[in-house]
Design a protein around this motif. Structure first.
Motif, PDB file in Angstrom:
ATOM      1  N   GLY A 139       0.797  -1.211   0.000  1.00 17.30           N
ATOM      2  CA  GLY A 139       0.000   0.000   0.000  1.00 17.30           C
ATOM      3  C   GLY A 139       0.834   1.266   0.000  1.00 17.30           C
ATOM      4  O   GLY A 139       2.069   1.236   0.150  1.00 17.30           O
ATOM      5  N   THR A 140       0.152   2.385  -0.146  1.00 16.43           N
ATOM      6  CA  THR A 140       0.818   3.684  -0.143  1.00 16.43           C
ATOM      7  C   THR A 140       1.484   3.956   1.199  1.00 16.43           C
ATOM      8  O   THR A 140       2.606   4.475   1.256  1.00 16.43           O
ATOM      9  N   THR A 173      -6.360   6.164   3.498  1.00 13.96           N
ATOM     10  CA  THR A 173      -5.839   5.521   2.290  1.00 13.96           C
ATOM     11  C   THR A 173      -5.654   4.030   2.506  1.00 13.96           C
ATOM     12  O   THR A 173      -6.003   3.206   1.644  1.00 13.96           O
ATOM     13  N   THR A 174      -5.110   3.647   3.669  1.00 18.85           N
ATOM     14  CA  THR A 174      -4.886   2.234   3.961  1.00 18.85           C
ATOM     15  C   THR A 174      -6.199   1.473   4.037  1.00 18.85           C
ATOM     16  O   THR A 174      -6.313   0.344   3.536  1.00 18.85           O
ATOM     17  N   GLU A 212      -7.315   0.847   0.536  1.00 16.89           N
ATOM     18  CA  GLU A 212      -6.454  -0.095  -0.173  1.00 16.89           C
ATOM     19  C   GLU A 212      -6.604  -1.515   0.357  1.00 16.89           C
ATOM     20  O   GLU A 212      -6.597  -2.488  -0.421  1.00 16.89           O
ATOM     21  N   ARG A 216      -9.858  -2.854  -1.040  1.00 14.58           N
ATOM     22  CA  ARG A 216      -9.718  -3.239  -2.446  1.00 14.58           C
ATOM     23  C   ARG A 216      -8.876  -4.504  -2.584  1.00 14.58           C
ATOM     24  O   ARG A 216      -9.090  -5.294  -3.515  1.00 14.58           O
TER      25      ARG A 216
END
Length: 457
Positions: free
Chosen positions: A75-76, A428-429, A432, A435
């Motif tokens: 992830g980012t 964001t996590t 992600e 997804r």
């Protein structure tokens, strides 16, 4: 975390070593819940508890990127093998485990090596949102209902009890098991309100007393661990999965919430609908408004959407109503004479795959936004929305909640209130990781999905 605070934590841990040793404790479990809703842990021998309290126990930040099957996303802000975090036990919740002889338990907050709260620590996030409410003179009391399906030890689900839904026969079948569970929870200081059979095959439920949100999430984690331990001791297996078999109803993780100003319950005694005060009504309105995005943390699994279907008491429509078990938010007044203390809302569209800290953080953020904005509460719904035609639902402003995890993630990413409350890294996590699970189960049948997650939660 300042040096003096570290020293104070060590002194506090040293002060309890004697009592823990006298209770036969040899090790302390240090649990946290990851983004995918799985409880993870490390443990220390009793003698190492002061060091753990002072300096923490090392853990990799890679756990933020774990999926339900233990695979890891790149992830980012998650999934990296680089770096280290520190697990610091909260000694105020230190508990001798009645169903695991020789063990104690203390939930952890995650810090960086420099003593700064980790930006993706869900427990620290929840505490911050509680503090923000307190700065506005408000507090929330919260409690989780814990549902589980009790099965035999086979991988396929074979119910451990065969009596009818809600039936007395079920209680008789598991009388010794239920006795041991209640005894263990009582010994651990958990105030149980009810224990009863539920609707699905082998399904049981326990309800506990309301507490402040951080304590409520801790208690939910402890209750589930105790259920698992007692089940194993009886040669049985407990599943908290939102969907245990493809053709039966699943396990909810309903949350009860009430908003307070000092000793005044803002869910009662007001001039609004069903006695809601203005702030109480705005809090409920905030919950309703943000429910689509909230499902990304409250119904966080692909399996969640096999459970979240109309006319199954799961709350598949974004409505509220008085004692309406088909509403996503059920308003509960309590019996006449106790309503000032008892009135609350039950959020029904969420399930047991959720990280309880993330879920409560999202609910507080949503409700608080409603209070700050003075959001108007829509009219209550007094029927099962599924019994109306699509046109009638449209005319009444009744909208269905997301029907897939992908829809919920998209709604979450559009929700500025939720993403701002969680912060860019954690938000964001969350997206992600969700997804990642969508990709994991892409093309799989309902039977495949339920089998894969049955014993993960």
């Amino acid at each position: 975390m300042q040096l003096h605070e570290r020293d104070e934590r060590r002194v506090a841990a040293e002060a309890v070593l004697g009592d823990l040793a006298a209770a036969g404790v040899v090790g302390v479990v240090l649990p946290w819940v990851d983004t995918s809703g799985i409880a993870r842990m490390k443990a220390v021998p009793l003698a190492q508890l002061p060091s753990a309290a002072q300096w923490g126990v090392g853990m990799s930040p890679v756990f933020d990127g774990f999926l339900v099957d233990d695979s890891i996303i790149a992830g980012t802000h998650a999934g990296s093998v680089i770096g280290d975090l520190r697990l610091h036990p909260d000694l105020s919740r230190l508990t001798v485990l009645a169903a695991q002889e020789g063990w104690a338990w203390a939930p952890v907050d995650r810090y960086t090596q420099d003593g700064v709260p980790h930006v993706q620590c869900s427990r620290s996030l929840l505490r911050r949102l509680v503090d923000e409410l307190a700065a506005d003179g408000l507090s929330v009391q919260a409690a989780f209902e814990v549902e589980w399906a009790l099965g035999q030890t086979a991988d396929a689900f074979v119910p451990a009890l065969s009596g009818p839904a809600y039936g007395l026969t079920r209680q008789i079948e598991v009388s010794d098991y239920a006795r041991d569970l209640l005894a263990a929870l009582d010994a651990q200081g958990v105030a149980v309100h009810q224990l009863h059979p539920e609707y699905a095959a082998g399904q049981l439920e326990v309800s506990v007393a309301a507490e402040d949100p951080v304590a409520a999430a801790d208690t939910a984690l402890l209750v589930r661990a105790t259920i698992t331990a007692v089940s194993i001791a009886h040669g049985l297996r407990a599943s908290f999965s939102p969907k245990v078999t493809a053709d039966d109803v699943g396990n909810g993780g309903h949350v009860h919430l009430s908003l307070w100003r000092g000793s005044e319950n803002l869910m009662s005694g007001g001039s609004g609908t069903f006695g809601l005060t203005a702030d109480g009504g705005a809090f409920v309105a905030g919950l309703l408004h943000h429910l689509p995005g909230l499902l990304a943390v409250g119904a966080p699994s692909v399996a969640s959407y096999l459970r979240l279907v109309p006319s199954h008491w799961a709350g598949a429509y974004a409505v509220w109503g008085l004692e309406n078990r088909e509403a996503a938010v059920r308003f509960v007044t309590g019996p006449s004479g106790s309503r000032q203390a008892a009135a609350n809302v039950e959020v029904k569209c969420v399930d047991a795959a959720a990280n309880p800290y993330l879920l409560l953080a999202g609910l507080l953020a949503a409700g608080s936004a409603g209070v700050r904005a003075g959001t108007a509460l829509p009219d209550p719904v007094g029927i099962d929305p599924a019994t109306l035609s699509e046109a009638a639902r449209r005319d009444a402003g009744i909208a269905a909640l997301p029907t897939s995890l992908g829809e919920a993630v998209a709604a979450f990413e559009r929700d500025d209130v939720l993403t701002a409350a969680f912060g860019p890294e954690l938000a964001t996590t969350i997206a992600e990781v969700r997804r990642g699970e969508i990709a994991l189960f892409d093309g799989k049948s309902a039977e495949d999905v339920t089998a894969a997650v049955r014993w993960r939660y």
